[in-house]
Design an enzyme around this catalytic site. Structure first.
Site, PDB file in Angstrom:
ATOM      1  N   LYS A 191       0.812  -1.219   0.000  1.00 24.81           N
ATOM      2  CA  LYS A 191       0.000   0.000   0.000  1.00 24.81           C
ATOM      3  C   LYS A 191       0.849   1.274   0.000  1.00 24.81           C
ATOM      4  O   LYS A 191       0.374   2.341  -0.364  1.00 24.81           O
ATOM      5  CB  LYS A 191      -0.981  -0.027   1.161  1.00 24.81           C
ATOM      6  CG  LYS A 191      -2.037  -1.105   0.938  1.00 24.81           C
ATOM      7  CD  LYS A 191      -3.063  -1.178   2.027  1.00 24.81           C
ATOM      8  CE  LYS A 191      -4.148  -2.190   1.692  1.00 24.81           C
ATOM      9  NZ  LYS A 191      -3.692  -3.592   1.824  1.00 24.81           N
TER      10      LYS A 191
HETATM   11  C1  LIG Z   1      -4.302  -4.666   1.277  1.00 22.93           C
HETATM   12  C2  LIG Z   1      -3.517  -5.909   1.175  1.00 22.93           C
HETATM   13  C3  LIG Z   1      -3.876  -6.944   0.286  1.00 22.93           C
HETATM   14  C4  LIG Z   1      -5.117  -6.901  -0.571  1.00 22.93           C
HETATM   15  O1  LIG Z   1      -5.038  -5.927  -1.577  1.00 22.93           O
HETATM   16  P1  LIG Z   1      -6.348  -5.476  -2.354  1.00 22.93           P
HETATM   17  O2  LIG Z   1      -5.959  -4.343  -3.208  1.00 22.93           O
HETATM   18  O3  LIG Z   1      -7.333  -5.111  -1.290  1.00 22.93           O
HETATM   19  O4  LIG Z   1      -6.790  -6.668  -3.145  1.00 22.93           O
HETATM   20  C5  LIG Z   1      -3.047  -8.055   0.209  1.00 22.93           C
HETATM   21  N1  LIG Z   1      -1.953  -8.166   0.982  1.00 22.93           N
HETATM   22  C6  LIG Z   1      -1.582  -7.206   1.845  1.00 22.93           C
HETATM   23  C7  LIG Z   1      -0.365  -7.401   2.683  1.00 22.93           C
HETATM   24  C8  LIG Z   1      -2.342  -6.033   1.976  1.00 22.93           C
HETATM   25  O5  LIG Z   1      -1.970  -5.080   2.848  1.00 22.93           O
END
Ligand SMILES: *Cc1c(COP(=O)(O)O)cnc(C)c1O
Length: 453
Positions: free
Chosen positions: A110
């Site tokens: 993120k």
């Molecule tokens: C947010 C997140 C996901 C999922 O991502 P999306 O965009 O919601 O599909 C997977 N792995 C980690 C470590 C995350 O923080």
């Protein structure tokens, strides 16, 4: 370039307007009215650094921001990553490559979007001469990434709510140990949904929203999706030429934001093979891609908590394309789903495969990947390691550092995964601002903090 709502009842927005608004007023999500064609640009992009590539890409989507400025923005956004490649592509075997997306400040993917979003907020504040209060609720990763994108930025205060005792201790430390005076980590009694409800009530009060210039940080901002397109292009450019046309990107999925970004890059002309949606036991997306039926169930907590989702908020963007860009139909389907109706959608095209994994298999898989490749994956990334294609190259998107989930990983590999960023947090003082789980005390708190500066 304008941005339209998937539900068709919002006027077209510029990039900056769409970023600032987050959600469209008709409840839909923003998308570019027309996707640019990048196929002819790929060869010229092959030698760029990650930040340069991101700047080139974003210029196509927001030409109103000058090229120079985009270069400065992306340079700064990716300067805090601890790998010179920003998103290093590691080869485990001839068939399997791993794209490590956890070299940013909070050690999860993120950061790619939220480091940039923080700078875009800062740019808005400067342009408009008006301070911004950023508000969001989190079950872990989004909140810490948002905080690290906004901390120390002039003119921004960030308030992140989370369910007390229900986020991982290290995630809480990432939010509450920054030492930054514009960061407010706010534990509340109840669940994530309760905290999310408080956020919604704050946004339902227009006088309050305009008084403090409130902006939402959540998983549906269009800038986040676009920032995530970049690493698919980056990885594709790093692959051996003969692997590119058929490569399958394997994406641990919750809100469908990450994998949607890859699919959009393909629609823009990135000539890759396809995508695999890898879910944990919360398998709504697996069921959809298997059967065409999209039906929410109860969330069951898992070892991969950032994928514990039953309403994949970015799915609506894919739905818009699946329904032939018919915005009225999107609006109706979304309303029917909200009422809990069972909805059967057109069978998706073959670009997507899907798999799922329960907790027992996640633990086994971490151990197996460690034995086979001497490589440690976190529980989210582990979900990708099933059903790998045998006839073509896979790029597994590794979404978090294993050090964020020490218990499960240690249990499976026999070694505690450590990361200096997380070790440093363990000695710092926790600064939280506990509040009741209701909107009025929160509004008073935000007003006080915003006006006190
Ligand atoms: C947010 C997140 C996901 C999922 O991502 P999306 O965009 O919601 O599909 C997977 N792995 C980690 C470590 C995350 O923080």
């Amino acid at each position: 370039m304008f941005y339209i709502s998937t539900r068709g009842q919002t006027r077209p927005h510029t990039f900056s307007e769409a970023v600032e608004a987050g959600l469209a007023t008709d409840g839909g999500l923003f998308l570019p009215e027309k996707l640019p064609d990048i196929a002819g640009k790929l060869a010229g992009w092959a030698s760029l650094s990650y930040a340069e590539l991101a700047a080139e890409f974003f210029q196509l989507f927001a030409p109103e921001i000058p090229a120079e400025e985009w270069r400065a923005l992306t340079q700064e956004a990716y300067s805090k990553f601890d790998s010179p490649d920003v998103a290093p592509l590691k080869k485990l075997s001839d068939q399997i490559h791993v794209l490590e997306l956890w070299h940013g400040p909070t050690l999860a993917f993120k950061d790619f979007a939220l480091q940039l979003l923080g700078l875009l907020y800062k740019r808005q504040v400067k342009l408009k001469g008006k301070k911004l209060a950023v508000l969001g609720a989190t079950s872990g990763d989004t909140g810490s990434a948002a905080i690290h994108g906004c901390m120390g930025q002039d003119g921004i205060d960030i308030f992140i709510l989370y369910p007390n005792g229900r986020v991982a201790p290290l995630q809480e430390r990432q939010m509450a140990c920054t030492g930054a005076s514009n960061v407010y980590a706010i534990p509340m009694p109840g669940t994530f949904d309760d905290a999310q409800g408080v956020v919604k009530e704050c946004f339902g009060d227009p006088a309050f929203v305009s008084a403090v210039n409130l902006s939402a940080v959540n998983s549906i901002n269009i800038a986040r999706v676009l920032a995530q397109c970049v690493y698919y292009i980056w990885a594709w450019l790093k692959l051996p030429a003969e692997a590119r046309a058929t490569v399958e990107f394997v994406v641990p999925t919750g809100n469908f934001g990450n994998v949607l970004a890859g699919w959009l890059a393909q629609q823009m002309g990135l000539p890759c093979g396809g995508f695999r949606v890898a879910t944990n036991q919360n398998d709504i997306l697996y069921r959809f891609f298997e059967s065409g039926e999209y039906k929410q169930g109860e969330v069951r907590p898992s070892y991969a908590p950032s994928m514990d989702i039953q309403a994949a908020s970015n799915f609506e963007r894919y739905l818009y394309f699946l329904l032939g860009k018919d915005q009225e139909q999107v609006r109706q389907v979304m309303l029917r789903m909200k009422q809990g109706e069972r909805v059967t959608l057109p069978k998706p095209k073959s670009s997507f495969r899907a798999t799922r994994m329960d907790d027992a298999m996640i633990a086994d898989t971490i151990a197996q990947v460690w034995r086979d490749y001497s490589y440690v994956v976190d529980p989210h990334t582990a979900c990708a390691f099933t059903g790998l294609a045998e006839d073509r190259v896979s790029v597994v998107l590794s979404t978090a550092s294993p050090a964020k989930f020490p218990e499960v990983v240690q249990e499976a590999t026999g070694t505690e995964p450590l990361h200096p960023t997380l070790e440093a947090l363990k000695d710092k003082a926790l600064q939280t601002y506990p509040l009741e789980s209701s909107p009025e005390p929160l509004k008073a708190f935000i007003r006080e903090k915003v006006s006190g500066k």
